[in-house]
Design an enzyme around this catalytic site. Structure first.
Site, PDB file in Angstrom:
ATOM      1  N   ASP A  19       0.942  -0.965  -0.054  1.00  0.00           N
ATOM      2  CA  ASP A  19       0.325   0.232  -0.005  1.00  0.00           C
ATOM      3  C   ASP A  19       1.144   1.097  -0.227  1.00  0.00           C
ATOM      4  O   ASP A  19       0.683   2.169   0.951  1.00  0.00           O
ATOM      5  CB  ASP A  19      -0.440   0.097   1.074  1.00  0.00           C
ATOM      6  CG  ASP A  19      -1.566  -1.285   1.351  1.00  0.00           C
ATOM      7  OD1 ASP A  19      -2.221  -1.491   0.026  1.00  0.00           O
ATOM      8  OD2 ASP A  19      -2.825  -1.683   2.434  1.00  0.00           O
ATOM      9  N   ASP A  68      -6.102  -6.942  -5.473  1.00  0.00           N
ATOM     10  CA  ASP A  68      -7.703  -6.458  -4.488  1.00  0.00           C
ATOM     11  C   ASP A  68      -7.945  -5.134  -5.166  1.00  0.00           C
ATOM     12  O   ASP A  68      -7.750  -3.964  -4.252  1.00  0.00           O
ATOM     13  CB  ASP A  68      -6.400  -6.294  -2.767  1.00  0.00           C
ATOM     14  CG  ASP A  68      -7.933  -5.851  -2.106  1.00  0.00           C
ATOM     15  OD1 ASP A  68      -9.092  -6.040  -1.974  1.00  0.00           O
ATOM     16  OD2 ASP A  68      -7.600  -4.964  -0.626  1.00  0.00           O
ATOM     17  N   LYS A  70     -11.357  -5.664  -5.787  1.00  0.00           N
ATOM     18  CA  LYS A  70     -12.821  -5.741  -4.946  1.00  0.00           C
ATOM     19  C   LYS A  70     -13.886  -5.290  -6.335  1.00  0.00           C
ATOM     20  O   LYS A  70     -14.478  -3.705  -6.029  1.00  0.00           O
ATOM     21  CB  LYS A  70     -12.797  -4.542  -4.467  1.00  0.00           C
ATOM     22  CG  LYS A  70     -12.771  -4.818  -3.089  1.00  0.00           C
ATOM     23  CD  LYS A  70     -12.114  -3.884  -1.577  1.00  0.00           C
ATOM     24  CE  LYS A  70     -11.971  -4.422   0.093  1.00  0.00           C
ATOM     25  NZ  LYS A  70     -10.038  -3.997  -0.245  1.00  0.00           N
ATOM     26  N   ILE A  74     -20.806  -4.229 -13.588  1.00  0.00           N
ATOM     27  CA  ILE A  74     -22.342  -5.405 -14.179  1.00  0.00           C
ATOM     28  C   ILE A  74     -21.322  -6.891 -14.943  1.00  0.00           C
ATOM     29  O   ILE A  74     -20.501  -6.058 -14.904  1.00  0.00           O
ATOM     30  CB  ILE A  74     -23.018  -4.599 -16.147  1.00  0.00           C
ATOM     31  CG1 ILE A  74     -22.218  -3.797 -16.475  1.00  0.00           C
ATOM     32  CG2 ILE A  74     -23.808  -2.988 -14.947  1.00  0.00           C
ATOM     33  CD1 ILE A  74     -22.672  -3.251 -18.047  1.00  0.00           C
ATOM     34  N   GLU A  75     -23.005  -7.318 -15.613  1.00  0.00           N
ATOM     35  CA  GLU A  75     -22.019  -8.712 -15.651  1.00  0.00           C
ATOM     36  C   GLU A  75     -20.781  -8.797 -16.528  1.00  0.00           C
ATOM     37  O   GLU A  75     -19.909  -9.607 -16.074  1.00  0.00           O
ATOM     38  CB  GLU A  75     -22.959  -9.755 -15.688  1.00  0.00           C
ATOM     39  CG  GLU A  75     -23.568 -10.027 -14.616  1.00  0.00           C
ATOM     40  CD  GLU A  75     -24.694  -9.174 -14.850  1.00  0.00           C
ATOM     41  OE1 GLU A  75     -25.010  -7.946 -15.102  1.00  0.00           O
ATOM     42  OE2 GLU A  75     -25.914  -9.901 -14.821  1.00  0.00           O
ATOM     43  N   THR A  77     -18.407  -6.648 -17.641  1.00  0.00           N
ATOM     44  CA  THR A  77     -17.539  -6.086 -17.366  1.00  0.00           C
ATOM     45  C   THR A  77     -16.503  -6.670 -16.618  1.00  0.00           C
ATOM     46  O   THR A  77     -15.499  -6.926 -16.778  1.00  0.00           O
ATOM     47  CB  THR A  77     -17.921  -4.219 -16.627  1.00  0.00           C
ATOM     48  OG1 THR A  77     -18.329  -3.247 -17.955  1.00  0.00           O
ATOM     49  CG2 THR A  77     -17.002  -3.353 -16.298  1.00  0.00           C
ATOM     50  N   THR A 123     -13.024  -4.915   6.928  1.00  0.00           N
ATOM     51  CA  THR A 123     -13.079  -5.288   8.173  1.00  0.00           C
ATOM     52  C   THR A 123     -13.346  -3.826   9.146  1.00  0.00           C
ATOM     53  O   THR A 123     -12.781  -3.911  10.657  1.00  0.00           O
ATOM     54  CB  THR A 123     -11.103  -5.370   8.087  1.00  0.00           C
ATOM     55  OG1 THR A 123     -10.174  -5.040   7.648  1.00  0.00           O
ATOM     56  CG2 THR A 123     -10.911  -6.491   8.004  1.00  0.00           C
ATOM     57  N   ARG A 214       1.044  -2.036   7.176  1.00  0.00           N
ATOM     58  CA  ARG A 214       1.416  -0.531   7.746  1.00  0.00           C
ATOM     59  C   ARG A 214       2.285  -1.457   9.078  1.00  0.00           C
ATOM     60  O   ARG A 214       3.249   0.061   8.836  1.00  0.00           O
ATOM     61  CB  ARG A 214      -0.254   0.036   8.486  1.00  0.00           C
ATOM     62  CG  ARG A 214      -0.679   1.323   7.759  1.00  0.00           C
ATOM     63  CD  ARG A 214      -1.713   2.127   8.029  1.00  0.00           C
ATOM     64  NE  ARG A 214      -2.948   1.015   7.638  1.00  0.00           N
ATOM     65  CZ  ARG A 214      -4.257   1.267   7.732  1.00  0.00           C
ATOM     66  NH1 ARG A 214      -4.668   2.887   8.300  1.00  0.00           N
ATOM     67  NH2 ARG A 214      -5.028   0.423   7.482  1.00  0.00           N
TER      68      ARG A 214
END
Length: 250
Positions: A19, A68, A70, A74-75, A77, A123, A214
């Site tokens: 990150d 990652d 997420k 639409i399907e 894409t 989380t 982190r």
């Protein structure tokens, strides 16, 4: 697939979250931790800065990559984007636990070895956050429902906090991989994670992989921080016993 019994090596199960805002900083962090880390997560920040080329660079240097992003769209894409990710050689990809999106991702992956992970509940969410979204379930109930959906549509696993692996195993079964972010060693800040756990707590509850960002990235000595986390993970895996690998063999 016939189950086999193997000892888990914690170095295969720690995922370092890269990150950081640039490829140079990602390379610097990887240089700091050296061979201690073999599996890395590329999230929105680094992907926005460096895109697929960064993923290819990491794979070329022998790193396993967890992308990652997420997906939720639409399907068509999601299907086409997942196919592009699979072609890059990524090992894991996250998709939000929406039936249409998950089904499209499974279709887009085809026969590639890409493992699809359904994001259950972020989380940093708690019950109040769910209620603000109009969801009248507890966090645990929603995680269980979304894990069951992931198994039903053919995903390989889920992303869930360290508070949920035990109930997922109990309610949904042992087939799904469980990847746990929001992991914080004892004595470190929880940051913005509402449901943070230690590496040992997550593994003892049944997590297969833990994602740490982190606490390693911001440590004075990232290699020392990674080594300490790996030692805690190894103790927890050894205490849990040998891995019973099945359809989601690591």
């Amino acid at each position: 697939m016939k189950s086999t019994t193997t000892r888990i090596d914690a170095r295969d199960r720690l995922i370092l979250a890269l990150d950081v805002p640039s490829p140079d900083e990602a390379e610097q962090l990887l240089s700091c931790v050296g061979d201690l880390v073999t599996f890395v997560k590329v999230g929105l920040e680094l992907y926005a800065a460096a895109g697929p080329e960064m993923v290819r660079r990491l794979i070329a240097r022998g790193k396993r990559v967890f992308l990652d992003l997420k997906f939720l769209d639409i399907e068509e894409t999601v299907r086409r984007a997942t196919a592009r990710v699979a072609a890059m050689g990524v090992e894991m990809l996250t998709v939000h636990a929406n039936r249409k999106a998950l089904t499209a991702a499974v279709q887009g992956r085809g026969g590639a070895p890409l493992r699809l992970l359904a994001v259950t509940v972020l989380t940093n969410f708690d019950g109040n956050d769910l209620r603000e979204m109009g969801i009248q379930r507890t966090v645990e109930d929603l995680v269980i429902a979304r894990a069951a959906l992931a198994a039903e549509v053919g995903c390989d696993g889920v992303v869930a906090s360290g508070e949920e692996p035990a109930v997922i195993r109990r309610k949904v079964g042992s087939r799904l991989l469980i990847v746990t972010p929001g992991v914080r060693p004892t004595g470190t800040s929880r940051d913005d994670h509402a449901r943070a756990t230690t590496p040992a707590q997550a593994i003892s509850a049944g997590a297969d992989y833990v994602v740490v960002g982190r606490p390693i990235r911001d440590a004075a000595d990232p290699a020392e921080a990674a080594a300490t986390i790996l030692a805690e993970m190894q103790t927890a895996f050894d205490a849990r016993g040998a891995d019973q690998t099945g359809p989601c063999e690591a």
